[in-house]
Design a protein around this motif. Structure first.
Motif, PDB file in Angstrom:
ATOM      1  N   SER A   1       0.836  -1.207   0.000  1.00  0.00           N
ATOM      2  CA  SER A   1       0.000   0.000   0.000  1.00  0.00           C
ATOM      3  C   SER A   1       0.867   1.251   0.000  1.00  0.00           C
ATOM      4  N   LEU A   2       0.277   2.321  -0.485  1.00  0.00           N
ATOM      5  CA  LEU A   2       0.952   3.611  -0.519  1.00  0.00           C
ATOM      6  C   LEU A   2      -0.136   4.678  -0.516  1.00  0.00           C
TER       7      LEU A   2
ATOM      8  N   ARG B   1      -9.561  -0.964  -4.926  1.00  0.00           N
ATOM      9  CA  ARG B   1      -8.175  -0.939  -4.447  1.00  0.00           C
ATOM     10  C   ARG B   1      -7.739   0.462  -4.047  1.00  0.00           C
ATOM     11  N   PHE B   2      -8.179   1.468  -4.777  1.00  0.00           N
ATOM     12  CA  PHE B   2      -7.782   2.853  -4.522  1.00  0.00           C
ATOM     13  C   PHE B   2      -8.965   3.621  -3.927  1.00  0.00           C
TER      14      PHE B   2
ATOM     15  N   MET C   1      -3.754   3.855  -1.965  1.00  0.00           N
ATOM     16  CA  MET C   1      -3.620   2.785  -2.955  1.00  0.00           C
ATOM     17  C   MET C   1      -3.251   1.493  -2.237  1.00  0.00           C
ATOM     18  N   ASN C   2      -4.153   0.525  -2.304  1.00  0.00           N
ATOM     19  CA  ASN C   2      -3.934  -0.772  -1.678  1.00  0.00           C
ATOM     20  C   ASN C   2      -3.814  -1.858  -2.738  1.00  0.00           C
ATOM     21  N   ASN C   3      -3.251  -2.990  -2.321  1.00  0.00           N
ATOM     22  CA  ASN C   3      -3.100  -4.136  -3.228  1.00  0.00           C
ATOM     23  C   ASN C   3      -2.483  -3.695  -4.559  1.00  0.00           C
TER      24      ASN C   3
ATOM     25  N   PRO D   1       2.243  -4.318 -10.262  1.00  0.00           N
ATOM     26  CA  PRO D   1       3.312  -3.726 -11.084  1.00  0.00           C
ATOM     27  C   PRO D   1       2.777  -2.802 -12.170  1.00  0.00           C
ATOM     28  N   GLU D   2       1.594  -3.101 -12.685  1.00  0.00           N
ATOM     29  CA  GLU D   2       1.028  -2.248 -13.740  1.00  0.00           C
ATOM     30  C   GLU D   2       0.533  -0.899 -13.216  1.00  0.00           C
ATOM     31  N   ASP D   3       0.556  -0.704 -11.913  1.00  0.00           N
ATOM     32  CA  ASP D   3       0.226   0.598 -11.338  1.00  0.00           C
ATOM     33  C   ASP D   3       1.432   1.540 -11.359  1.00  0.00           C
TER      34      ASP D   3
END
Length: 125
Positions: free
Chosen positions: A16-17, A66-67, A82-84, A87-89
């Motif tokens: 998460s971030l 997720r977000f 932003m959770n879970n 890499p494509e994020d």
């Protein structure tokens, strides 16, 4: 109006971030604030948006569930939790703001007048 995005970083997949956008403005009545992202070699794409007055939110399909976008009126700040993460994020995330954005245009970058400088989010697999 100035927007300052921060909080990006490197995180492992599934982590998460929270990134944030501080906005210099006296009043936010009528504003819409959006988060967009741009990965290398790709076009900028909409991620999430929020109407300041109503707190109504809108999300791009791949980030739904997720977000979470939210705003803090006292701090003039919009957050993107932003959770879970996947890499494509991975992308540079930009915040943008404007008045008078109609609902159907919240996801259109051309509807926004003010942009922040972006913050890098990298998700490792």
């Amino acid at each position: 109006v100035r927007l300052q995005a921060s909080g990006g970083g490197l995180v492992q997949a599934g982590g998460s971030l929270r990134i944030l956008c501080v906005i210099s403005e006296d009043t936010f009545s009528g504003y819409v604030v959006g988060w967009f992202r741009q990965a290398p070699g790709k076009e900028r794409e909409f991620v999430a948006g929020i109407r300041w007055n109503s707190r109504h939110t809108l999300y791009e399909d791949s980030v739904k569930g997720r977000f979470t976008i939210s705003r803090d009126n006292a701090r003039n700040t919009v957050y993107l939790q932003m959770n879970n993460l996947r890499p494509e994020d991975t992308a540079v995330y930009y915040c943008a703001a404007s008045r008078g954005v109609i609902y159907s245009s919240i996801g259109d970058s051309r509807a926004y007048s003010y942009w922040g400088q972006g913050t890098q989010v990298t998700v490792s697999s």
